[in-house]
Design an enzyme around this catalytic site. Structure first.
Site, short mmCIF file in Angstrom:
data_model
loop_
_atom_site.label_atom_id
_atom_site.label_comp_id
_atom_site.label_asym_id
_atom_site.label_seq_id
_atom_site.Cartn_x
_atom_site.Cartn_y
_atom_site.Cartn_z
N SER A 27 0.83 -1.20 0.00
CA SER A 27 0.00 0.00 0.00
C SER A 27 0.87 1.26 0.00
O SER A 27 1.65 1.47 -0.92
CB SER A 27 -0.98 -0.04 1.18
OG SER A 27 -1.96 0.95 1.05
N ASP A 74 -9.75 -3.98 -5.48
CA ASP A 74 -9.07 -2.84 -4.85
C ASP A 74 -9.30 -1.59 -5.69
O ASP A 74 -9.06 -1.60 -6.90
CB ASP A 74 -7.57 -3.15 -4.77
CG ASP A 74 -6.77 -2.10 -4.03
OD1 ASP A 74 -7.34 -1.09 -3.59
OD2 ASP A 74 -5.55 -2.31 -3.90
N HIS A 120 -8.02 -4.73 -1.22
CA HIS A 120 -6.84 -4.03 -0.72
C HIS A 120 -6.49 -4.54 0.68
O HIS A 120 -7.36 -4.80 1.50
CB HIS A 120 -7.12 -2.53 -0.66
CG HIS A 120 -5.91 -1.71 -0.37
ND1 HIS A 120 -5.02 -1.35 -1.34
CD2 HIS A 120 -5.44 -1.18 0.79
CE1 HIS A 120 -4.05 -0.63 -0.80
NE2 HIS A 120 -4.29 -0.52 0.50
#
Length: 307
Positions: free
Chosen positions: A153, A251, A281
């Site tokens: 991320s 995501d 995600h």
């Protein structure tokens, strides 16, 4: 395929997010409260907390050694958390799995967080630790060959930015970049990528949450137009290290990661893009106990071994 049933079942148990502005201190405490006790964590040959004395200052790191070998390749790992969450503890299990599956030493970086530390403090810490690993290689037991940067991320954002910054500075020791569902474009216009609309709600991370979650970083001085803030905006990607870009089907950030992989290949960089079906995600951090998602670590091992 639909969202993985184990993920969907977990998301259904979550309460609605509290109204009002985000509270970084309370959210960090909530994350830390879910860290398992030491005796329940994956055992390794050695795990050691150190302080990296760097040009960026004293940076806490945790070094994971998978075996008793005299030397190992090294992965420098940057945790995710929208630049204001996450720690050596919250992502300890990710670093342990990386070390165990790849057979490489992992150096996890406890970089400074927004909003307390303004841009580019966190990025500076990550960049400086990579150089520290190269400088302290003999002491750390680095084999002098593999030196990868990895992150999930926002940590994937830092990994891409560090690889680019090192290239620009003529530091050529980084051999690989590993980006798990990276946040690479901090301009959150919802029309920029189809995945921002296709995966806007119901899969964990929601498109409407991107601006408030990243506001602490952007308000600290990070400019979304700067390629060190939004690595996908870098005009020239030639000469960067080989890349593994892992994305998740559901995501909102899926398409920016996949665009980055395509642009790397167009620039002549050996880049592998792997989309995980049914995933949302954060699946490496939260759902790697599911066998088909734990496979991301063996995929990482094979990528490193093949380059």
């Amino acid at each position: 395929m639909p969202l993985h049933p184990e993920i969907a079942s977990f998301l259904a148990t979550l309460p609605a997010p509290p109204e009002g502005p985000l509270d970084p201190v309370a959210m960090r405490a909530g994350d830390e409260a879910h860290v398992p006790p030491l005796q329940e964590r994956l055992p390794l040959h050695a795990v050691e907390d150190l302080t990296a004395r760097t040009a960026s200052g004293a940076v806490p790191v945790r070094v994971y050694t998978p075996s008793a070998a005299d030397s190992h390749g090294v992965i420098v790992y940057f945790h995710g958390g929208a630049f204001f969450l996450g720690s050596l503890e919250t992502h300890d299990h990710v670093a342990r799995s990386l070390a165990a599956e790849t057979g490489l030493k992992v150096v996890s970086v406890g970089y400074r967080l927004a909003p307390e530390a303004a841009f580019p403090a966190g990025l500076d810490d990550c960049h400086a630790v990579v150089r520290w690993v190269a400088e302290q290689g003999e002491t750390l037991g680095w084999d002098g060959r593999t030196l990868a940067v990895a992150g999930d991320s926002s940590g994937g954002n830092f990994a891409a930015a560090v690889a680019a910054r090192a290239h620009d500075e003529g530091f050529d020791r980084i051999t690989h970049q590993i980006l798990y569902y990276p946040s690479l474009d901090l301009d959150f216009d919802v029309d920029r990528y189809p995945s921002l609309r296709e995966n806007a709600v119901g899969n964990g991370l929601e498109t409407a949450g991107l601006k408030p979650f990243n506001a602490f970083y952007l308000d600290s001085g990070a400019d979304p137009a700067d390629p060190l803030v939004s690595p996908v905006k870098r005009p020239d990607l030639t000469g960067l290290p080989p890349a593994l870009v892992v994305t998740a089907e559901f995501d909102p950030l899926r398409d920016e990661g996949e665009l980055y992989g395509r642009r790397l290949r167009e620039a002549g960089v050996d880049a592998t893009v792997a989309r995980y079906p049914g995933a949302g995600h954060g699946f490496v951090q939260h759902f790697s106990w599911i066998p088909e998602y734990h496979e991301v670590f063996s995929r990482t091992r094979d990528f490193l071994a093949g380059h």
